[in-house]
Design a protein around this motif. Structure first.
Motif, PDB file in Angstrom:
ATOM      1  N   MET A  84      41.524 -69.908 109.162  1.00  0.00           N
ATOM      2  CA  MET A  84      41.656 -70.495 107.827  1.00  0.00           C
ATOM      3  C   MET A  84      42.629 -71.660 107.797  1.00  0.00           C
ATOM      4  O   MET A  84      42.537 -72.527 106.919  1.00  0.00           O
ATOM      5  N   SER A  85      43.552 -71.718 108.722  1.00  0.00           N
ATOM      6  CA  SER A  85      44.569 -72.777 108.708  1.00  0.00           C
ATOM      7  C   SER A  85      44.232 -73.947 109.630  1.00  0.00           C
ATOM      8  O   SER A  85      44.593 -75.088 109.330  1.00  0.00           O
ATOM      9  N   TYR A  86      43.529 -73.678 110.728  1.00  0.00           N
ATOM     10  CA  TYR A  86      43.381 -74.721 111.745  1.00  0.00           C
ATOM     11  C   TYR A  86      41.941 -75.046 112.141  1.00  0.00           C
ATOM     12  O   TYR A  86      41.732 -75.992 112.898  1.00  0.00           O
ATOM     13  N   ARG A  87      40.979 -74.279 111.675  1.00  0.00           N
ATOM     14  CA  ARG A  87      39.594 -74.541 112.042  1.00  0.00           C
ATOM     15  C   ARG A  87      38.836 -75.184 110.874  1.00  0.00           C
ATOM     16  O   ARG A  87      39.192 -74.976 109.704  1.00  0.00           O
ATOM     17  N   PRO A  88      37.786 -75.953 111.169  1.00  0.00           N
ATOM     18  CA  PRO A  88      37.031 -76.622 110.101  1.00  0.00           C
ATOM     19  C   PRO A  88      36.488 -75.655 109.049  1.00  0.00           C
ATOM     20  O   PRO A  88      36.436 -75.999 107.865  1.00  0.00           O
ATOM     21  N   PHE A  89      36.092 -74.446 109.476  1.00  0.00           N
ATOM     22  CA  PHE A  89      35.558 -73.497 108.509  1.00  0.00           C
ATOM     23  C   PHE A  89      36.568 -73.188 107.410  1.00  0.00           C
ATOM     24  O   PHE A  89      36.217 -73.103 106.231  1.00  0.00           O
ATOM     25  N   GLY A  90      37.828 -73.011 107.789  1.00  0.00           N
ATOM     26  CA  GLY A  90      38.858 -72.723 106.792  1.00  0.00           C
ATOM     27  C   GLY A  90      39.000 -73.841 105.785  1.00  0.00           C
ATOM     28  O   GLY A  90      39.095 -73.605 104.568  1.00  0.00           O
ATOM     29  N   ARG A  91      38.992 -75.076 106.260  1.00  0.00           N
ATOM     30  CA  ARG A  91      39.097 -76.215 105.345  1.00  0.00           C
ATOM     31  C   ARG A  91      37.893 -76.273 104.414  1.00  0.00           C
ATOM     32  O   ARG A  91      38.020 -76.631 103.239  1.00  0.00           O
ATOM     33  N   LYS A  92      36.723 -75.925 104.928  1.00  0.00           N
ATOM     34  CA  LYS A  92      35.522 -75.921 104.098  1.00  0.00           C
ATOM     35  C   LYS A  92      35.611 -74.872 102.996  1.00  0.00           C
ATOM     36  O   LYS A  92      35.212 -75.118 101.855  1.00  0.00           O
ATOM     37  N   VAL A  93      36.135 -73.707 103.348  1.00  0.00           N
ATOM     38  CA  VAL A  93      36.267 -72.632 102.352  1.00  0.00           C
ATOM     39  C   VAL A  93      37.176 -73.074 101.211  1.00  0.00           C
ATOM     40  O   VAL A  93      36.847 -72.909 100.026  1.00  0.00           O
ATOM     41  N   TYR A  94      38.330 -73.652 101.546  1.00  0.00           N
ATOM     42  CA  TYR A  94      39.255 -74.107 100.510  1.00  0.00           C
ATOM     43  C   TYR A  94      38.630 -75.217  99.669  1.00  0.00           C
ATOM     44  O   TYR A  94      38.805 -75.264  98.442  1.00  0.00           O
ATOM     45  N   ALA A  95      37.900 -76.128 100.323  1.00  0.00           N
ATOM     46  CA  ALA A  95      37.272 -77.231  99.589  1.00  0.00           C
ATOM     47  C   ALA A  95      36.203 -76.715  98.639  1.00  0.00           C
ATOM     48  O   ALA A  95      36.138 -77.123  97.468  1.00  0.00           O
ATOM     49  N   VAL A  96      35.371 -75.798  99.117  1.00  0.00           N
ATOM     50  CA  VAL A  96      34.307 -75.238  98.291  1.00  0.00           C
ATOM     51  C   VAL A  96      34.886 -74.438  97.132  1.00  0.00           C
ATOM     52  O   VAL A  96      34.416 -74.523  95.996  1.00  0.00           O
ATOM     53  N   GLY A  97      35.921 -73.654  97.404  1.00  0.00           N
ATOM     54  CA  GLY A  97      36.538 -72.864  96.342  1.00  0.00           C
ATOM     55  C   GLY A  97      37.282 -73.709  95.336  1.00  0.00           C
ATOM     56  O   GLY A  97      37.333 -73.378  94.152  1.00  0.00           O
ATOM     57  N   GLY A  98      37.867 -74.811  95.799  1.00  0.00           N
ATOM     58  CA  GLY A  98      38.606 -75.678  94.886  1.00  0.00           C
ATOM     59  C   GLY A  98      37.703 -76.404  93.914  1.00  0.00           C
ATOM     60  O   GLY A  98      37.976 -76.467  92.710  1.00  0.00           O
ATOM     61  N   ASN A  99      36.595 -76.949  94.405  1.00  0.00           N
ATOM     62  CA  ASN A  99      35.626 -77.639  93.542  1.00  0.00           C
ATOM     63  C   ASN A  99      34.323 -77.753  94.324  1.00  0.00           C
ATOM     64  O   ASN A  99      34.166 -78.628  95.175  1.00  0.00           O
ATOM     65  N   ALA A 100      33.384 -76.861  94.031  1.00  0.00           N
ATOM     66  CA  ALA A 100      32.144 -76.791  94.794  1.00  0.00           C
ATOM     67  C   ALA A 100      31.335 -78.080  94.686  1.00  0.00           C
ATOM     68  O   ALA A 100      30.723 -78.527  95.666  1.00  0.00           O
ATOM     69  N   GLU A 101      31.316 -78.690  93.512  1.00  0.00           N
ATOM     70  CA  GLU A 101      30.520 -79.907  93.317  1.00  0.00           C
ATOM     71  C   GLU A 101      31.096 -81.078  94.102  1.00  0.00           C
ATOM     72  O   GLU A 101      30.359 -81.831  94.753  1.00  0.00           O
ATOM     73  N   VAL A 102      32.408 -81.235  94.073  1.00  0.00           N
ATOM     74  CA  VAL A 102      33.047 -82.293  94.854  1.00  0.00           C
ATOM     75  C   VAL A 102      32.825 -82.040  96.346  1.00  0.00           C
ATOM     76  O   VAL A 102      32.558 -82.971  97.112  1.00  0.00           O
ATOM     77  N   ALA A 103      32.918 -80.775  96.749  1.00  0.00           N
ATOM     78  CA  ALA A 103      32.694 -80.444  98.153  1.00  0.00           C
ATOM     79  C   ALA A 103      31.264 -80.773  98.571  1.00  0.00           C
ATOM     80  O   ALA A 103      31.019 -81.276  99.674  1.00  0.00           O
ATOM     81  N   ARG A 104      30.313 -80.503  97.688  1.00  0.00           N
ATOM     82  CA  ARG A 104      28.909 -80.825  97.989  1.00  0.00           C
ATOM     83  C   ARG A 104      28.721 -82.331  98.135  1.00  0.00           C
ATOM     84  O   ARG A 104      28.058 -82.800  99.074  1.00  0.00           O
ATOM     85  N   LEU A 105      29.310 -83.093  97.235  1.00  0.00           N
ATOM     86  CA  LEU A 105      29.201 -84.549  97.308  1.00  0.00           C
ATOM     87  C   LEU A 105      29.886 -85.096  98.559  1.00  0.00           C
ATOM     88  O   LEU A 105      29.522 -86.152  99.069  1.00  0.00           O
TER      89      LEU A 105
END
Length: 332
Positions: free
Chosen positions: A197-218
């Motif tokens: 969750m801290s150092y791999r791309p998947f963790g960054r994706k999870v935080y981005a999707v949870g923070g704002n799914a629409e912005v993450a999709r764009l």
């Protein structure tokens, strides 16, 4: 980096930094709370601050911590999973039945893991791809699994008939005769997923999707796939927790896991993982687990009735949620 991703990073940078700072403060507060609880209960009971009791607390909290890893990740993605208690009970059935039939612990573990993957996959598919509210999906799954457990077992326990020593060791023995193996397993899993969750791309994706799914999709993030994987992880973590519980009990028990999901959610929320997604840490979740475990153990030594322990836990959850809302307002 795509332009939309760059824009998202610039627009959310200040808010993310603010949340990170507040998160660190909360983790410090949780650590101080743990020390305060240890000091208080050590003063009120001579049996609290002993190696045996403290390691017992670690063992008791380990199952919540393992399932909490998955639930926390789902929460971080902006979704909810409250089916983990029923899944914890359900996975014990294929585990014990296959193990009794084949004499193989590994085949039993594989059967249990398969059920956990299927349940997590169904939760993830219906929530992420079909678009059904994850609270409704996992609430429905909670009832389906619990009803299935009652129907299959006839409301009786399914014992481990072959008494595999290796199966017993998983949930009952202690590493070097001191620390319960479930606590060791929980620590290893926690460290692995903290790194992810801290150092791999998947963790960054999870935080981005949870923070704002629409912005993450764009920004080009595969929102649905990320959420689906989060539910699968939660299913696997609940399965591991269920395997350890079955080992501890030596059977598949129809009453196992009742209310377990609320213990997990309480620890996750207390640890600072936001109900709105995009915020929190697995370290905070782990600290939340320890606080609730020490409280339950200490209050039990004071002979405080279970009813009052539930009231106190409920008050703590409300305070934790209120603090989460205050964090969001300050960051906004």
């Amino acid at each position: 980096m795509p332009p939309s991703s760059s824009l998202a990073a610039r627009s959310g940078g200040h808010v993310t930094d603010t949340f990170a700072m507040l998160g660190r403060r909360q983790e410090i507060a949780l650590v101080l709370s743990i020390f305060a609880l240890i000091a208080f209960f050590s003063f009120t009971s001579e049996y609290f601050f002993t190696v045996r009791n403290l390691t017992n607390v670690l063992g008791q909290g380990s199952l919540v911590m393992i399932a909490g890893i998955g639930v926390a990740i789902v929460f971080m993605s902006g979704e909810v999973d409250i089916s983990v208690g029923s899944l914890q009970a359900a996975v014990a059935i294929p585990l014990i039945e296959v193990m009794n039939a084949t004499g193989s612990l590994w085949l039993g573990l594989a059967a249990a893991l398969l059920l956990g993957l299927v349940v997590g996959g169904i939760n993830g598919y219906l929530s992420a791809y079909v678009g059904i509210n994850s609270l409704i999906v996992t609430l429905g799954m909670l009832f389906i699994l619990r009803g299935g457990v009652y129907l299959y077992t006839g409301k009786t326990a399914i014992p481990d008939d072959i008494y595999l020593e290796s199966f017993f060791i998983i949930g009952n023995e202690r590493f070097l005769g001191v620390v319960p193996w479930p606590a060791i397993i929980a620590l290893v899993l926690l460290l692995i997923f903290m790194y992810v969750m801290s150092y791999r791309p998947f963790g960054r994706k999870v935080y981005a999707v949870g923070g704002n799914a629409e912005v993450a999709r764009l920004a080009g993030f595969p929102v649905k796939r990320v959420k689906f994987i989060c539910f699968v992880i939660s299913g696997v973590m609940a399965t591991i927790s269920g395997i350890l519980l079955a080992s501890r009990l030596g059977s598949a028990v129809h009453l196992a896991g009742i209310g377990f999901e609320f213990q997990v959610v309480a620890a996750v929320v207390l640890g600072g993982v936001s109900l709105s997604g995009g915020i929190g840490s697995l370290l905070g979740m782990a600290l939340g687990v320890l606080i609730l475990a020490f409280m339950s153990n200490g209050l039990g030594m004071l002979d405080l009735p279970t009813e009052w322990q539930l009231v106190i836990t409920g008050i703590i959850i409300i305070i934790a949620v209120a603090f989460d809302e205050m964090k969001r307002r300050r960051a906004g």
